[in-house]
Structure formats: C-alpha cells, structure tokens
Design a protein around this motif. Sequence first.
Motif, PDB file in Angstrom:
ATOM      1  N   LEU A   1       0.445  -1.067   0.157  1.00 29.17           N
ATOM      2  CA  LEU A   1      -0.431   0.452  -0.122  1.00 29.17           C
ATOM      3  C   LEU A   1       1.086   1.288   0.128  1.00 29.17           C
ATOM      4  O   LEU A   1       1.918   1.226   0.847  1.00 29.17           O
ATOM      5  CB  LEU A   1      -0.514  -0.029   0.967  1.00 29.17           C
ATOM      6  N   ARG A   2       1.086   2.050  -0.243  1.00 32.47           N
ATOM      7  CA  ARG A   2       1.579   4.087  -0.486  1.00 32.47           C
ATOM      8  C   ARG A   2       0.623   4.544  -0.785  1.00 32.47           C
ATOM      9  O   ARG A   2      -0.728   4.749  -0.318  1.00 32.47           O
ATOM     10  CB  ARG A   2       2.019   3.654  -2.742  1.00 32.47           C
TER      11      ARG A   2
ATOM     12  N   ILE B   1      -6.432   6.091   3.633  1.00 24.33           N
ATOM     13  CA  ILE B   1      -7.122   5.993   1.454  1.00 24.33           C
ATOM     14  C   ILE B   1      -5.997   5.446   1.760  1.00 24.33           C
ATOM     15  O   ILE B   1      -4.623   6.066   2.190  1.00 24.33           O
ATOM     16  CB  ILE B   1      -7.875   8.082   1.085  1.00 24.33           C
ATOM     17  N   ALA B   2      -5.584   5.333   0.441  1.00 27.85           N
ATOM     18  CA  ALA B   2      -4.183   4.469  -0.131  1.00 27.85           C
ATOM     19  C   ALA B   2      -4.771   4.012  -1.164  1.00 27.85           C
ATOM     20  O   ALA B   2      -5.365   4.470  -2.220  1.00 27.85           O
ATOM     21  CB  ALA B   2      -3.906   3.517   1.065  1.00 27.85           C
ATOM     22  N   ARG B   3      -3.516   3.758  -2.588  1.00 27.76           N
ATOM     23  CA  ARG B   3      -3.502   2.781  -3.071  1.00 27.76           C
ATOM     24  C   ARG B   3      -2.226   2.134  -4.064  1.00 27.76           C
ATOM     25  O   ARG B   3      -1.217   2.424  -2.525  1.00 27.76           O
ATOM     26  CB  ARG B   3      -2.755   4.392  -4.285  1.00 27.76           C
ATOM     27  N   THR B   4      -2.956   1.476  -4.329  1.00 26.44           N
ATOM     28  CA  THR B   4      -2.373   0.369  -4.345  1.00 26.44           C
ATOM     29  C   THR B   4      -2.195  -0.460  -6.195  1.00 26.44           C
ATOM     30  O   THR B   4      -3.207   0.001  -7.020  1.00 26.44           O
ATOM     31  CB  THR B   4      -2.303  -1.108  -4.102  1.00 26.44           C
ATOM     32  N   GLN B   5      -0.596  -1.565  -6.395  1.00 24.44           N
ATOM     33  CA  GLN B   5      -1.377  -2.032  -7.886  1.00 24.44           C
ATOM     34  C   GLN B   5      -2.295  -2.508  -8.044  1.00 24.44           C
ATOM     35  O   GLN B   5      -3.074  -3.145  -7.177  1.00 24.44           O
ATOM     36  CB  GLN B   5       0.650  -2.966  -8.292  1.00 24.44           C
TER      37      GLN B   5
ATOM     38  N   TYR C   1      -1.280  -7.627 -12.503  1.00 27.95           N
ATOM     39  CA  TYR C   1       0.271  -7.226 -11.312  1.00 27.95           C
ATOM     40  C   TYR C   1       0.827  -6.621 -12.492  1.00 27.95           C
ATOM     41  O   TYR C   1       2.546  -7.117 -12.006  1.00 27.95           O
ATOM     42  CB  TYR C   1       0.588  -8.346 -10.866  1.00 27.95           C
ATOM     43  N   ASP C   2       1.018  -6.361 -13.989  1.00 32.24           N
ATOM     44  CA  ASP C   2       2.385  -7.082 -14.512  1.00 32.24           C
ATOM     45  C   ASP C   2       2.568  -4.978 -14.627  1.00 32.24           C
ATOM     46  O   ASP C   2       3.053  -4.283 -15.703  1.00 32.24           O
ATOM     47  CB  ASP C   2       2.230  -7.474 -15.677  1.00 32.24           C
ATOM     48  N   GLY C   3       1.829  -4.391 -14.536  1.00 25.23           N
ATOM     49  CA  GLY C   3       2.098  -3.214 -14.269  1.00 25.23           C
ATOM     50  C   GLY C   3       1.711  -2.132 -15.129  1.00 25.23           C
ATOM     51  O   GLY C   3       1.569  -1.154 -15.539  1.00 25.23           O
TER      52      GLY C   3
END
Length: 153
Positions: free
Chosen positions: A103-104, A123-127, A132-134
């Motif tokens: 988590l970012r 609140i956060a962000r994640t892939q 899972y390849d961006g």
Amino acid sequence: MNQLTITRFNGTEVFPIASAHLFTLRDNEDLTLWFEIEATKEGAHFNADTLVYPATPSAELGIRMAQFDSSKLVGQQFTHPGISSDDGDSCCALFYYYEHQPLRDNQVSILSQSRNIFKICWIARTQDVNFYDGSKPDAKIEITADFTLTSTC
C-alpha cells in the motif's frame, strides 16, 4: 457504514468489512499503532474481471509512534508513504486481494471515538488487484470503518 472501496481502471468494487481492529505493539523501544481490516465477499460488488474468482480482501498498516494515548487520537491524521517499488519490504503497509501487495500513500484520519470504537477513514493506493504487470493504473483503496481498539502496550 463499514466498507472497503476499490476504485479500479474498470470500475469500483465495494466490500462490507467483517472486522476492523486497532492495536499497539512494542518491539524494544519502537511503538507501532496497527490498523487491520478484513472484508467479506458476502454482499460485495465485484467488477466483471474479478467476479469469477471472488476475493476476500484485507489490509494492514503500521504507524510508528513515540507514545500512544487513545484519548488523544480523535482528530489525528497519520501518513505512511509505503515503499517506492514492489521490490522493497512492505510489511508495514500491505493489501491482500489475490496476492499481497504494498500500500502506498497511506492517509489515515481518526474521525470520532465512542469508548473503544474509533471511526476511521484510511485512503491509499496499490497496484491493480487483478493485473500485476504494471499495465493498469494503480487502484485507489478507501476504507471507512469502526475500528475496535483491542489491546495496547
């Protein structure tokens, strides 16, 4: 309303939260305030690409603190940047959907308190949870829940 919302490139997924806990752990001189949730797939809204394999998401976040006083939490805002790349150790800021993901840009607001229950917005962000390849933009995670303070040290 206790729910986890995941805003993805192809729509929004919503999960009821089955449990939300807040607790502290001390390791030598380090004090960490932990936030943990577990969602349920019962009553959840999935996107078309995840409907076939419904998940039961969970999240955890550890915020290091100098001291802890539960009576002073309301109004506090905490941030945790998470790791800068997926190659680092993200043990203090994790999201689980199909796999564990960092988590970012975590932002936690303590909104209110009633005895040992704290209304929290996280609140956060994640892939993206299914790519899972961006190749897809990060997903936005929003958790609004009543967290039970279960133990302190």
